[in-house]
Design a protein around this motif. Structure first.
Motif, PDB file in Angstrom:
ATOM      1  N   VAL A  88      15.495   6.174   3.365  1.00 12.29           N
ATOM      2  CA  VAL A  88      15.174   4.794   3.006  1.00 12.29           C
ATOM      3  C   VAL A  88      15.496   3.838   4.147  1.00 12.29           C
ATOM      4  O   VAL A  88      14.673   3.013   4.550  1.00 12.29           O
ATOM      5  CB  VAL A  88      15.934   4.374   1.728  1.00 12.29           C
ATOM      6  CG1 VAL A  88      15.770   2.877   1.467  1.00 12.29           C
ATOM      7  CG2 VAL A  88      15.425   5.171   0.527  1.00 12.29           C
ATOM      8  N   VAL A  89      16.720   3.957   4.692  1.00 10.78           N
ATOM      9  CA  VAL A  89      17.157   2.981   5.702  1.00 10.78           C
ATOM     10  C   VAL A  89      16.458   3.187   7.041  1.00 10.78           C
ATOM     11  O   VAL A  89      16.409   2.278   7.868  1.00 10.78           O
ATOM     12  CB  VAL A  89      18.685   3.014   5.895  1.00 10.78           C
ATOM     13  CG1 VAL A  89      19.391   2.613   4.615  1.00 10.78           C
ATOM     14  CG2 VAL A  89      19.168   4.374   6.384  1.00 10.78           C
ATOM     15  N   VAL A  90      15.915   4.376   7.268  1.00 11.49           N
ATOM     16  CA  VAL A  90      15.177   4.606   8.514  1.00 11.49           C
ATOM     17  C   VAL A  90      13.769   4.026   8.434  1.00 11.49           C
ATOM     18  O   VAL A  90      13.275   3.433   9.401  1.00 11.49           O
ATOM     19  CB  VAL A  90      15.123   6.112   8.842  1.00 11.49           C
ATOM     20  CG1 VAL A  90      14.068   6.388   9.910  1.00 11.49           C
ATOM     21  CG2 VAL A  90      16.479   6.603   9.339  1.00 11.49           C
ATOM     22  N   VAL A  91      13.108   4.163   7.286  1.00  9.27           N
ATOM     23  CA  VAL A  91      11.711   3.734   7.171  1.00  9.27           C
ATOM     24  C   VAL A  91      11.578   2.241   6.853  1.00  9.27           C
ATOM     25  O   VAL A  91      10.633   1.595   7.299  1.00  9.27           O
ATOM     26  CB  VAL A  91      10.965   4.577   6.110  1.00  9.27           C
ATOM     27  CG1 VAL A  91       9.526   4.109   5.951  1.00  9.27           C
ATOM     28  CG2 VAL A  91      10.982   6.052   6.500  1.00  9.27           C
ATOM     29  N   LEU A  92      12.533   1.672   6.121  1.00  9.46           N
ATOM     30  CA  LEU A  92      12.445   0.248   5.783  1.00  9.46           C
ATOM     31  C   LEU A  92      12.301  -0.661   7.008  1.00  9.46           C
ATOM     32  O   LEU A  92      11.510  -1.611   6.977  1.00  9.46           O
ATOM     33  CB  LEU A  92      13.666  -0.180   4.963  1.00  9.46           C
ATOM     34  CG  LEU A  92      13.584  -0.029   3.448  1.00  9.46           C
ATOM     35  CD1 LEU A  92      14.898  -0.444   2.796  1.00  9.46           C
ATOM     36  CD2 LEU A  92      12.428  -0.833   2.852  1.00  9.46           C
ATOM     37  N   PRO A  93      13.006  -0.416   8.109  1.00  8.15           N
ATOM     38  CA  PRO A  93      12.886  -1.320   9.259  1.00  8.15           C
ATOM     39  C   PRO A  93      11.616  -1.110  10.078  1.00  8.15           C
ATOM     40  O   PRO A  93      11.387  -1.836  11.046  1.00  8.15           O
ATOM     41  CB  PRO A  93      14.123  -0.980  10.110  1.00  8.15           C
ATOM     42  CG  PRO A  93      15.013  -0.186   9.233  1.00  8.15           C
ATOM     43  CD  PRO A  93      14.119   0.515   8.290  1.00  8.15           C
ATOM     44  N   ILE A  94      10.813  -0.100   9.729  1.00  4.86           N
ATOM     45  CA  ILE A  94       9.604   0.184  10.496  1.00  4.86           C
ATOM     46  C   ILE A  94       8.470  -0.672   9.954  1.00  4.86           C
ATOM     47  O   ILE A  94       8.164  -0.643   8.763  1.00  4.86           O
ATOM     48  CB  ILE A  94       9.248   1.676  10.428  1.00  4.86           C
ATOM     49  CG1 ILE A  94      10.394   2.514  10.999  1.00  4.86           C
ATOM     50  CG2 ILE A  94       7.960   1.954  11.202  1.00  4.86           C
ATOM     51  CD1 ILE A  94      10.185   4.005  10.899  1.00  4.86           C
ATOM     52  N   GLY A  95       7.838  -1.428  10.840  1.00  2.00           N
ATOM     53  CA  GLY A  95       6.765  -2.331  10.441  1.00  2.00           C
ATOM     54  C   GLY A  95       5.461  -1.613  10.175  1.00  2.00           C
ATOM     55  O   GLY A  95       5.270  -0.440  10.529  1.00  2.00           O
ATOM     56  N   GLY A  96       4.531  -2.332   9.557  1.00  2.00           N
ATOM     57  CA  GLY A  96       3.253  -1.754   9.179  1.00  2.00           C
ATOM     58  C   GLY A  96       2.448  -1.223  10.343  1.00  2.00           C
ATOM     59  O   GLY A  96       1.662  -0.285  10.183  1.00  2.00           O
ATOM     60  N   ALA A  97       2.614  -1.804  11.539  1.00  5.53           N
ATOM     61  CA  ALA A  97       1.843  -1.361  12.696  1.00  5.53           C
ATOM     62  C   ALA A  97       2.135   0.083  13.051  1.00  5.53           C
ATOM     63  O   ALA A  97       1.299   0.769  13.641  1.00  5.53           O
ATOM     64  CB  ALA A  97       2.154  -2.260  13.896  1.00  5.53           C
ATOM     65  N   ASP A  98       3.322   0.564  12.694  1.00  2.00           N
ATOM     66  CA  ASP A  98       3.722   1.928  13.049  1.00  2.00           C
ATOM     67  C   ASP A  98       3.513   2.925  11.905  1.00  2.00           C
ATOM     68  O   ASP A  98       3.877   4.096  12.051  1.00  2.00           O
ATOM     69  CB  ASP A  98       5.200   1.941  13.459  1.00  2.00           C
ATOM     70  CG  ASP A  98       5.427   1.285  14.812  1.00  2.00           C
ATOM     71  OD1 ASP A  98       4.519   1.349  15.656  1.00  2.00           O
ATOM     72  OD2 ASP A  98       6.500   0.692  15.014  1.00  2.00           O
ATOM     73  N   MET A  99       2.932   2.495  10.793  1.00  2.00           N
ATOM     74  CA  MET A  99       2.807   3.374   9.639  1.00  2.00           C
ATOM     75  C   MET A  99       2.015   4.655   9.909  1.00  2.00           C
ATOM     76  O   MET A  99       2.371   5.718   9.393  1.00  2.00           O
ATOM     77  CB  MET A  99       2.186   2.618   8.456  1.00  2.00           C
ATOM     78  CG  MET A  99       3.182   1.862   7.605  1.00  2.00           C
ATOM     79  SD  MET A  99       4.514   2.892   6.933  1.00  2.00           S
ATOM     80  CE  MET A  99       5.927   2.163   7.749  1.00  2.00           C
TER      81      MET A  99
END
Length: 461
Positions: free
Chosen positions: A198-209
């Motif tokens: 959870v804490v790793v993916v939450l800070p990743i923005g939509g551009a990197d999805m």
């Protein structure tokens, strides 16, 4: 029976690999899927034939539940929601591996009397599978817009928290492997790994999805392979390694297409924010608007038109009307091609899937490296909802967050027409310099409606 099962596994592995080869192009993708599915069916049969497999009633019940949930979901999902579906299904795979690791812990009384490699492989599968499950669910939430696509971070505490949760999971795994058999230890490990996802993916923005989906897919494959090693199941080992290897290669290709390292992507904090000007004084700049009628006339007198699809086309479900427009242009003797950026959309190959659904000829789909040299000879570049992947700031503005990212060089065309609802930013959260180019005209509105109006104007010419 043992020899027969081994032969079935070998046949299934060959079908896995042959099916994967078919996924390299739209023409063979459906056949490749069917071939791989047959291989999986054979692998399942071989596994069920293994002596002492277990309660057949529970197995049948599990298969029935999977069919009831999976088939309707897959049939009803819209093409625009395919990235979410991929993220969700991938997460389910990781979650299944984590649960199997938990069951293995329980049935072996904390891996008592089991070889060390069984405990290590199972615990690795538990951590990675749990990370993949919860991380994939966060990715699903962002793509489905249940969670903001903006980076959600803890600021300076983000990396220390990530490291602390990872260390906690590893410490629990070491304690269990050293002989700890308390079930709370295993539960704690799964919870710690889940929090890490959870804490790793939450800070990743939509551009990197797109990269995140590919990375989580690779992790699910690796966890399955590790669990196969623990269970001595050849099918899980081979299938998991195929998924892990192919997912890792794809992740690396996606990261290169964005000119970003995988560690930088995992570190998060990029994309999905409010539009930020990539240069200039920050004052509002004028853009030139156009109409469907003028767009149709401009394309009707062109020699070559290149369509640049993006997520805006997917959201509007405009692929079929785009294909209709292309047919009208081709009937007038105009060459039409489609420029495909590796990370356009919300998952790898998103645009290829949509255009293949609309029966766009495979020969017209041009990858970035191939089409970029053709833009200088292009009369009209029609950008439909693509934003970050066409932003010239990636080449001209060292201060831009996307500087150095390979882009589709639509600004080299003789004229550019951009179809968008408004002037909002893309998932990278930055202003697109292309919109203010003297050669660019903006056609505002829903992409499907706008292209439909263009089609009617073309028919009238």
């Amino acid at each position: 029976m043992t020899t027969f099962i081994a032969v079935l596994y070998i046949i299934s592995f060959a079908l896995f690999i042959y099916g994967l080869m078919g996924l390299t192009g739209p023409r063979t993708a459906v056949r490749g899927n069917w071939i791989a599915a047959v291989g999986m069916g054979i692998a399942v049969i071989a596994t069920l034939l293994t002596p002492g497999m277990g309660n057949w009633l529970l197995i049948a019940l599990g298969v029935a539940i999977g069919v009831v949930v999976g088939v309707p979901s897959a049939r009803k999902v819209k093409m625009t929601a395919m990235p979410q579906m991929v993220a969700l299904f991938n997460g389910v795979g990781g979650g299944a591996v984590a649960l199997i690791a938990w069951v293995e812990f329980r049935t072996t009384e904390g891996y008592a009397h089991e070889p060390a490699y069984v405990a290590i492989a199972s615990l690795f599968a538990a951590i990675v599978g749990s990370v993949s499950f919860w991380g994939s669910n966060i990715a699903f939430g962002k793509l489905q817009e249940l969670i903001s696509g903006r980076p959600i971070t803890l600021g300076k505490l983000q990396q220390p928290v990530n490291a602390l949760v990872l260390i906690a999971a590893i410490v629990l795994a070491v304690v269990i492997a050293s002989g700890g058999d308390a079930e709370l230890l295993m539960i704690g490990l799964l919870v710690a790994a889940g929090i890490l996802g959870v804490v790793v993916v939450l800070p990743i923005g939509g551009a990197d999805m797109p990269v995140v989906i590919s990375l989580l897919n690779a992790l699910t494959g690796l966890s399955a392979a590790a669990m196969g090693l623990a269970l001595d199941n050849t099918a899980l080992i081979v299938a998991g390694m195929i998924v892990g290897a192919s997912g890792s290669i794809l992740t690396n290709l996606m990261a290169k297409a964005m000119n970003r390292s995988i560690p930088a992507i995992v570190a998060g904090g990029f994309g999905g924010g409010t539009a930020v000007a990539s240069g200039g004084s920050g004052e509002a700049r004028p853009v030139r608007s156009t109409s469907a009628s003028d767009t149709a006339i401009q394309m009707a007198y062109a020699n070559k038109v290149v369509v640049v699809p993006g997520y805006g086309m997917a959201v509007a479900q405009a692929q079929h009307v785009v294909r209709e427009m292309a047919k009208l242009l081709e009937a007038k003797g105009i060459t039409v091609a489609y420029a495909i950026h590796p990370v356009a959309g919300r998952m790898p190959g998103h645009m290829n899937v949509l255009l293949a659904e609309a029966d766009v000829p495979y020969e017209q789909l041009k990858e970035m490296d191939e089409i970029n040299s053709e833009f200088a000879q292009t009369d009209v570049a029609l950008v439909i909802g693509a934003n970050d992947v066409t932003n010239p700031a990636a080449e001209t503005d060292p201060g831009s967050p996307i500087y150095g990212m390979p882009i589709l060089k639509v600004n080299h065309s003789r004229s550019v027409i951009v179809l968008k609802r408004g002037m909002s930013s893309g998932f990278a959260g930055i202003d697109n310099e292309l919109f203010y180019d003297a050669k660019t005209s903006m056609l505002f509105g829903d992409a499907k409606s706008s292209v439909g109006e263009i089609v009617e104007e073309l028919k009238a010419l």
